[in-house]
Design a protein around this motif. Structure first.
Motif, mmCIF file in Angstrom:
data_model
loop_
_atom_site.group_PDB
_atom_site.id
_atom_site.type_symbol
_atom_site.label_atom_id
_atom_site.label_comp_id
_atom_site.label_asym_id
_atom_site.label_seq_id
_atom_site.Cartn_x
_atom_site.Cartn_y
_atom_site.Cartn_z
ATOM 1 N N GLN A 160 4.902 5.806 -4.069
ATOM 2 C CA GLN A 160 5.894 5.630 -5.140
ATOM 3 C C GLN A 160 7.342 5.763 -4.689
ATOM 4 O OE1 GLN A 160 4.761 4.792 -8.424
ATOM 5 N NE2 GLN A 160 2.911 4.518 -7.220
ATOM 6 N N HIS A 161 7.628 5.374 -3.459
ATOM 7 C CA HIS A 161 9.035 5.243 -3.051
ATOM 8 C C HIS A 161 9.162 4.118 -2.045
ATOM 9 C CE1 HIS A 161 8.703 7.834 0.723
ATOM 10 N NE2 HIS A 161 7.651 8.260 0.038
ATOM 11 N N GLU A 162 10.401 3.811 -1.692
ATOM 12 C CA GLU A 162 10.690 2.615 -0.906
ATOM 13 C C GLU A 162 10.644 2.937 0.597
ATOM 14 O OE1 GLU A 162 10.917 -1.234 -0.825
ATOM 15 O OE2 GLU A 162 10.695 -0.099 -2.675
ATOM 16 N N PRO A 163 9.849 2.199 1.395
ATOM 17 C CA PRO A 163 9.734 2.527 2.819
ATOM 18 C C PRO A 163 10.728 1.761 3.693
ATOM 19 C CG PRO A 163 8.114 0.858 2.283
ATOM 20 C CD PRO A 163 8.876 1.147 1.008
ATOM 21 N N LEU A 164 10.920 2.292 4.899
ATOM 22 C CA LEU A 164 11.527 1.531 5.994
ATOM 23 C C LEU A 164 10.390 0.741 6.632
ATOM 24 C CD1 LEU A 164 14.204 1.411 7.875
ATOM 25 C CD2 LEU A 164 12.892 2.918 9.385
ATOM 26 N N LEU A 165 10.606 -0.559 6.898
ATOM 27 C CA LEU A 165 9.557 -1.406 7.466
ATOM 28 C C LEU A 165 9.883 -1.717 8.918
ATOM 29 C CD1 LEU A 165 9.138 -3.840 4.446
ATOM 30 C CD2 LEU A 165 7.762 -1.833 4.993
ATOM 31 N N VAL A 166 8.919 -1.447 9.796
ATOM 32 C CA VAL A 166 9.115 -1.603 11.246
ATOM 33 C C VAL A 166 7.938 -2.372 11.825
ATOM 34 C CG1 VAL A 166 9.167 -0.319 13.448
ATOM 35 C CG2 VAL A 166 10.521 0.490 11.499
ATOM 36 N N ARG A 167 8.211 -3.238 12.819
ATOM 37 C CA ARG A 167 7.130 -3.904 13.561
ATOM 38 C C ARG A 167 7.251 -3.540 15.039
ATOM 39 N NH1 ARG A 167 10.181 -7.280 16.087
ATOM 40 N NH2 ARG A 167 8.501 -7.930 17.456
ATOM 41 N N ALA A 168 6.112 -3.294 15.669
ATOM 42 C CA ALA A 168 6.088 -2.910 17.090
ATOM 43 C C ALA A 168 5.050 -3.768 17.804
ATOM 44 C CB ALA A 168 5.744 -1.435 17.236
ATOM 45 N N ALA A 219 0.835 -1.210 0.000
ATOM 46 C CA ALA A 219 0.000 0.000 0.000
ATOM 47 C C ALA A 219 0.869 1.258 0.000
ATOM 48 C CB ALA A 219 -0.920 -0.010 1.217
ATOM 49 N N PHE A 220 1.961 1.214 0.747
ATOM 50 C CA PHE A 220 2.868 2.368 0.793
ATOM 51 C C PHE A 220 3.473 2.620 -0.586
ATOM 52 C CE2 PHE A 220 6.873 4.536 1.182
ATOM 53 C CZ PHE A 220 6.686 5.461 2.205
ATOM 54 N N ARG A 221 3.998 1.561 -1.207
ATOM 55 C CA ARG A 221 4.667 1.732 -2.512
ATOM 56 C C ARG A 221 3.689 2.233 -3.574
ATOM 57 N NH1 ARG A 221 6.928 -3.501 -0.933
ATOM 58 N NH2 ARG A 221 9.022 -3.142 -0.097
ATOM 59 N N GLN A 222 2.469 1.701 -3.547
ATOM 60 C CA GLN A 222 1.483 2.098 -4.558
ATOM 61 C C GLN A 222 1.036 3.545 -4.365
ATOM 62 O OE1 GLN A 222 -1.499 -0.956 -4.142
ATOM 63 N NE2 GLN A 222 -0.449 -2.355 -5.548
ATOM 64 N N GLU A 255 9.695 -6.704 -3.338
ATOM 65 C CA GLU A 255 8.406 -6.418 -3.990
ATOM 66 C C GLU A 255 7.404 -7.467 -3.537
ATOM 67 O OE1 GLU A 255 7.017 -4.085 -5.628
ATOM 68 O OE2 GLU A 255 8.827 -2.859 -5.684
ATOM 69 N N VAL A 256 6.214 -7.035 -3.273
ATOM 70 C CA VAL A 256 5.187 -7.965 -2.801
ATOM 71 C C VAL A 256 4.115 -8.086 -3.885
ATOM 72 C CG1 VAL A 256 3.513 -8.454 -1.011
ATOM 73 C CG2 VAL A 256 5.599 -7.270 -0.442
ATOM 74 N N ASP A 309 6.031 10.032 4.852
ATOM 75 C CA ASP A 309 4.821 9.263 4.579
ATOM 76 C C ASP A 309 4.818 8.045 5.496
ATOM 77 O OD1 ASP A 309 4.297 10.999 2.391
ATOM 78 O OD2 ASP A 309 5.647 9.809 1.127
ATOM 79 N N CYS A 310 3.638 7.666 5.957
ATOM 80 C CA CYS A 310 3.542 6.545 6.891
ATOM 81 C C CYS A 310 2.237 5.789 6.666
ATOM 82 C CB CYS A 310 3.607 7.060 8.333
ATOM 83 S SG CYS A 310 3.235 5.821 9.592
ATOM 84 N N VAL A 311 2.358 4.479 6.438
ATOM 85 C CA VAL A 311 1.192 3.588 6.421
ATOM 86 C C VAL A 311 1.375 2.606 7.578
ATOM 87 C CG1 VAL A 311 -0.138 1.886 5.109
ATOM 88 C CG2 VAL A 311 1.012 3.758 3.906
ATOM 89 N N PHE A 312 0.334 2.431 8.396
ATOM 90 C CA PHE A 312 0.467 1.507 9.529
ATOM 91 C C PHE A 312 -0.836 0.748 9.748
ATOM 92 C CE2 PHE A 312 -1.645 5.033 11.438
ATOM 93 C CZ PHE A 312 -2.340 4.546 12.544
#
Length: 389
Positions: free
Chosen positions: A16-24, A10-13, A388-389, A110-113
């Protein structure tokens, strides 16, 4: 991991850039309830109900937030960060504000969570949201803040933007969790120590009462005041008592009349609960889950009878657990008046335990029961998602 992948996609779409992926992760607290604001001990662990983040700097002066589960968005200029009427956004904005208060310039991002922590189950989804973003920004901005600092920043975000005067336990547990370990936190000195918790010998199952009585917030504040009143009286006789953490059972019992029956019960509960946390840690080191479970039952009885923050639904669940095979211990978890019970179950009995609890809850209260199995995991960290997913 499907949700984490969906969030990355969802973030990439969208951006249009590459995110840092974090889990909490969210957390459970095995024992040590209502001791945190009395300077005492707690015994939490991070669990595999988690919030996933995809975050990236966007080379603008705008912060764009996407709540994946809610399908809602929120944007604000970096120089306009303040409490908003959008409640979910406040947990994130509060974290940004804490960086800004430290003189750290936060550029647009930008942040998708989204996550798998059940809402209202007392597993601290809010702390996971705060800690996950704090960790992500620390990584992206290369601020090199230590985890205890991030925990305090996340706690202040909750105080100042969400308006909840929480202790530090939730944020601490989310950031400091370790797989296969529970962590005892001294809420006064912030010293902490890990203890092994063998999840192959014992599973954690939460039973969600499905209720949250309106008493919860007002009674929480009342309990804090009652404890403070007790400390004031104890101090007059024992000047070394700065908080209930310093008081002994004998000191509280000696002043029963002066404290009055209600304050006496509150103080005695806190003093005894701190002793239970210490005993529980010794039982873990000895591998004695039966003895650990007895401390949990005693904790619930204290919360029900002395601290008076339980309710019929929670009491029914704990009483039912005591009659089920393979149960080491059970108690209410969290502030009280609803939420979950936490149960330690031998692995081969988990399915029959869940069926037993559901039947008892339906039979006695006419209510459906939701349950969650939880595994102890590491604290906040990077999630190495596929390119890529």
């Amino acid at each position: 991991m499907l949700l984490a992948q969906a969030i990355a996609t969802a973030f990439r779409q969208r951006f249009q850039h590459e995110p840092l992926l974090v889990r909490a992760p969210g957390r459970v607290n095995l024992i040590g309830e209502h001791t945190d604001y009395n300077g005492g001990f707690v015994l939490p662990a991070a669990v595999d109900k988690e919030i996933y983040f995809a975050v990236g700097l966007n080379q603008t002066d705008t912060i764009q937030l996407v709540a994946h589960d809610l399908d809602k968005t929120f944007s604000v200029a970096t120089n306009g960060v303040q409490r908003s009427k959008t409640l979910w956004a406040n947990y994130l904005l509060g974290v940004v504000a804490q960086f800004q208060k430290r003189g750290i310039q936060v550029p647009g991002f930008d942040c998708v969570f989204g996550g798998t922590i059940p809402m209202g189950a007392g597993m601290s989804s809010s702390a996971a949201v705060e800690c996950g973003l704090a960790f992500a920004l620390d990584q992206l901005l290369e601020t090199q803040l230590d985890r205890m600092t991030l925990a305090h920043m996340a706690q202040k975000a909750e105080h100042e933007f969400a308006g909840v005067q929480s202790g530090l336990m939730d944020q601490f547990a989310s950031l400091f969790g370790q797989a296969g370990q529970v962590v005892r936190l001294d809420c006064r000195s912030l010293a902490y120590e890990y203890f092994p918790f063998d999840t192959s010998a014992c599973h954690i199952v939460l039973c969600n009462s499905g209720v949250k009585h309106s008493l919860a917030s007002s009674e929480y504040n009342t309990r804090r005041q009652e404890c403070e009143r007790g400390v004031t009286i104890l101090q007059q006789h024992y000047p070394a008592v700065q908080s209930l953490r310093d008081a002994t059972r004998e000191q509280v019992q000696a002043l029963r009349e002066e404290l009055g029956e209600v304050v006496y019960r509150r103080c005695l509960y806190v003093v005894e609960e701190n002793l239970r946390v210490e005993a529980a840690c010794h039982h873990l080191l000895a591998g004695n889950l039966q003895a650990f479970g007895q401390e949990m039952y005693a904790s619930h009885a204290g919360l029900r009878d002395q601290y008076e923050v339980s309710c019929r639904e929670l009491d029914v669940l704990v009483a039912a657990a005591q009659t089920a095979p393979g149960v080491f211990g059970a108690r209410m978890m969290g502030g009280g008046f609803g939420g979950c019970t936490i149960n330690l179950i031998s692995p081969e009995q988990v399915d029959s335990f869940i069926a037993h609890q559901k039947a008892a809850y339906q039979q006695q209260l006419g209510l459906p029961l939701e349950t969650y199995s939880a595994t102890i995991v590491a604290g906040v960290g990077l999630w190495a998602g596929p390119a890529e997913v």
